[in-house]
Write a protein that holds these residues in place. Structure first.
Motif, PDB file in Angstrom:
ATOM      1  N   LEU A   1      23.422  16.056   8.084  1.00 41.36           N
ATOM      2  CA  LEU A   1      22.111  16.781   8.169  1.00 41.36           C
ATOM      3  C   LEU A   1      21.194  15.822   9.011  1.00 41.36           C
ATOM      4  O   LEU A   1      19.958  15.819   8.969  1.00 41.36           O
ATOM      5  N   GLY A   2      21.964  14.823   9.614  1.00 38.95           N
ATOM      6  CA  GLY A   2      21.127  14.066  10.518  1.00 38.95           C
ATOM      7  C   GLY A   2      20.684  14.509  11.803  1.00 38.95           C
ATOM      8  O   GLY A   2      20.755  15.612  11.942  1.00 38.95           O
ATOM      9  N   PRO A   3      19.963  13.514  12.805  1.00 40.87           N
ATOM     10  CA  PRO A   3      20.132  12.235  12.566  1.00 40.87           C
ATOM     11  C   PRO A   3      18.899  11.521  11.472  1.00 40.87           C
ATOM     12  O   PRO A   3      18.148  12.147  11.324  1.00 40.87           O
TER      13      PRO A   3
ATOM     14  N   ALA B   1      25.536   6.547   5.338  1.00 41.49           N
ATOM     15  CA  ALA B   1      25.627   7.705   6.319  1.00 41.49           C
ATOM     16  C   ALA B   1      24.408   8.316   6.461  1.00 41.49           C
ATOM     17  O   ALA B   1      24.180   9.100   7.518  1.00 41.49           O
ATOM     18  N   SER B   2      23.598   8.184   5.474  1.00 42.23           N
ATOM     19  CA  SER B   2      22.184   8.890   5.729  1.00 42.23           C
ATOM     20  C   SER B   2      21.164   7.945   4.880  1.00 42.23           C
ATOM     21  O   SER B   2      21.802   7.229   4.000  1.00 42.23           O
ATOM     22  N   TRP B   3      19.998   8.619   5.157  1.00 39.80           N
ATOM     23  CA  TRP B   3      18.861   7.869   4.657  1.00 39.80           C
ATOM     24  C   TRP B   3      17.788   8.750   4.059  1.00 39.80           C
ATOM     25  O   TRP B   3      17.421   9.607   4.873  1.00 39.80           O
ATOM     26  N   TRP B   4      17.232   8.587   2.794  1.00 36.90           N
ATOM     27  CA  TRP B   4      16.333   9.458   2.266  1.00 36.90           C
ATOM     28  C   TRP B   4      15.000   8.810   1.739  1.00 36.90           C
ATOM     29  O   TRP B   4      15.234   7.947   1.101  1.00 36.90           O
TER      30      TRP B   4
ATOM     31  N   PHE C   1      14.662  10.718   5.857  1.00 34.34           N
ATOM     32  CA  PHE C   1      14.010   9.584   6.444  1.00 34.34           C
ATOM     33  C   PHE C   1      14.325   9.476   8.199  1.00 34.34           C
ATOM     34  O   PHE C   1      15.251   8.985   8.477  1.00 34.34           O
ATOM     35  N   ARG C   2      13.273  10.290   8.772  1.00 34.42           N
ATOM     36  CA  ARG C   2      13.487  10.197  10.189  1.00 34.42           C
ATOM     37  C   ARG C   2      12.052  10.892  10.985  1.00 34.42           C
ATOM     38  O   ARG C   2      11.526  11.317  10.141  1.00 34.42           O
ATOM     39  N   ARG C   3      11.787  10.602  12.146  1.00 35.16           N
ATOM     40  CA  ARG C   3      10.686  11.244  12.721  1.00 35.16           C
ATOM     41  C   ARG C   3      10.815  12.616  12.553  1.00 35.16           C
ATOM     42  O   ARG C   3      11.736  13.357  12.965  1.00 35.16           O
ATOM     43  N   GLY C   4       9.712  13.316  12.023  1.00 33.96           N
ATOM     44  CA  GLY C   4       9.647  14.796  11.841  1.00 33.96           C
ATOM     45  C   GLY C   4      10.569  15.125  10.469  1.00 33.96           C
ATOM     46  O   GLY C   4      10.646  16.200  10.600  1.00 33.96           O
TER      47      GLY C   4
END
Length: 354
Positions: free
Chosen positions: A167-169, A182-185, A202-205
């Motif tokens: 479901l990244g980046p 592997a992923s950040w939330w 947790f990412r831009r957008g």
């Protein structure tokens, strides 16, 4: 030890027992009583169930009233932090007793520290962050001056099956220790009835579901020549597609109609001492005299709706019940302290010791 994934945090000497009590409280304990694996499914289950079974409440800040009245007689208005100890204790045994055993509910510090301890015990990487809560600001510059007094979490899922990497980046948050995730939330169960109802990428957008049909948006913006993360909630997401831009009406003396609450933070490490200082600022009873601030108690229902009681003794309280889509089902006032206490007992199982 799993708790090494948190900043120094006073913990229970029996973390396994704490985790079992927590998961049982939020109805997320596996049927065989085992520790759930640190997967995205587990994270979603814990974050979704928490606000349905643990009340958000600011009552610990200014109850019992008799003790506050005594403290107000010896208040130093120039230095309130020296008047008394905070009415809320942040060590895990105290939080476990209050939120899990007595079921009294808690504010953002209490709810999210209990959530953080449980997620770390399961095996997630947990990073604490604080943000400024913006409701009314005359200028963008003034927003940067607001104290960062709201606690939330950024949670890392370790590599493995169902780790969310597809479901990244994702952005990698700054921290004071090594981690491989592997992923950040972004997770926030300490934001009353307007918080996210699920982990937000947790990412831009980054975008996800908020309580009562709202949409939660995250972005990284140039805020008056200062880079900041920002998160806000949109009302009526069905009316038009969400916008990732900072609400323009921050320059006005009213909240933005598209985002009822805005959070602003820098990607900086938070230590335990910082949380104690926040607790000193916002949770000292002498700063919250009876009738001065609104009491607020809320909980999310099993179907995604929710109930809220808000008000104060000088003006009375209002009980509001909403559907999962945010529509008001009930809205009525209570005008005496006895009626108010009765509503808290009936709706939340709370009993004010006043």
């Amino acid at each position: 030890m799993l708790y090494s994934k948190l900043p120094p945090l006073p913990i229970s000497p029996t973390p396994d027992r704490f985790l079992e009590n927590y998961l049982r409280t939020i109805h997320a304990l596996p049927s065989d009583g085992s520790r759930p694996p640190p997967t995205l499914f587990t994270l979603q289950s814990v974050v979704t169930n928490h606000p349905k079974h643990i009340t958000w409440s600011n009552l610990g800040v200014h109850y019992p009233r008799e003790k506050i009245a005594e403290q107000l007689t010896s208040v130093d208005p120039e230095n309130p932090s020296t008047n008394t100890k905070p009415s809320i204790k942040l060590d895990l045994p105290s939080l476990e007793t209050k939120l899990l055993k007595k079921r009294q509910g808690g504010n953002c510090l209490e709810n999210n520290l209990v959530l953080a301890a449980a997620l770390a015990a399961i095996g997630f990487t947990v990073i604490l962050r604080t943000a400024a809560v913006i409701l009314y600001v005359p200028t963008y510059e003034k927003a940067l001056e607001l104290p960062q007094e709201h606690l939330f979490l950024i949670v890392g899922v370790p590599p493995g099956d169902d780790d969310g990497s597809n479901l990244g980046p994702f952005e990698t948050p700054k921290s004071s220790y090594d981690h491989e995730c592997a992923s950040w939330w972004l997770c926030d169960n300490g934001n009353s009835s307007v918080g996210p109802s699920e982990p937000i990428p947790f990412r831009r957008g980054g975008k996800g579901q908020g309580q009562f049909g709202r949409t939660v948006l995250i972005d990284y913006v140039d805020w008056v020549n200062t880079e900041r993360w920002v998160m806000f909630y949109r009302n009526a997401p069905k009316e038009k597609p969400p916008s990732y831009k900072v609400p323009e009406s921050l320059d006005e003396q009213k909240p933005d109609p598209r985002g009822i609450r805005l959070f602003l933070w820098a990607d900086e490490c938070i230590e335990w001492d910082s949380l104690e200082k926040i607790n000193q600022r916002v949770c000292i009873p002498s700063r919250c005299p009876p009738g001065g601030l609104n009491d607020l108690v809320s909980r999310i229902a099993e179907d995604g709706g929710g109930i809220m009681v808000i008000g104060k003794e000088s003006t009375g309280w209002k009980v509001v019940k909403r559907s999962p889509e945010g529509e008001e089902i009930e809205n009525y006032g209570v005008h005496t302290l006895d009626q108010y206490r009765g509503e808290l007992r009936k709706r939340f199982g709370l009993d004010l010791e006043v």
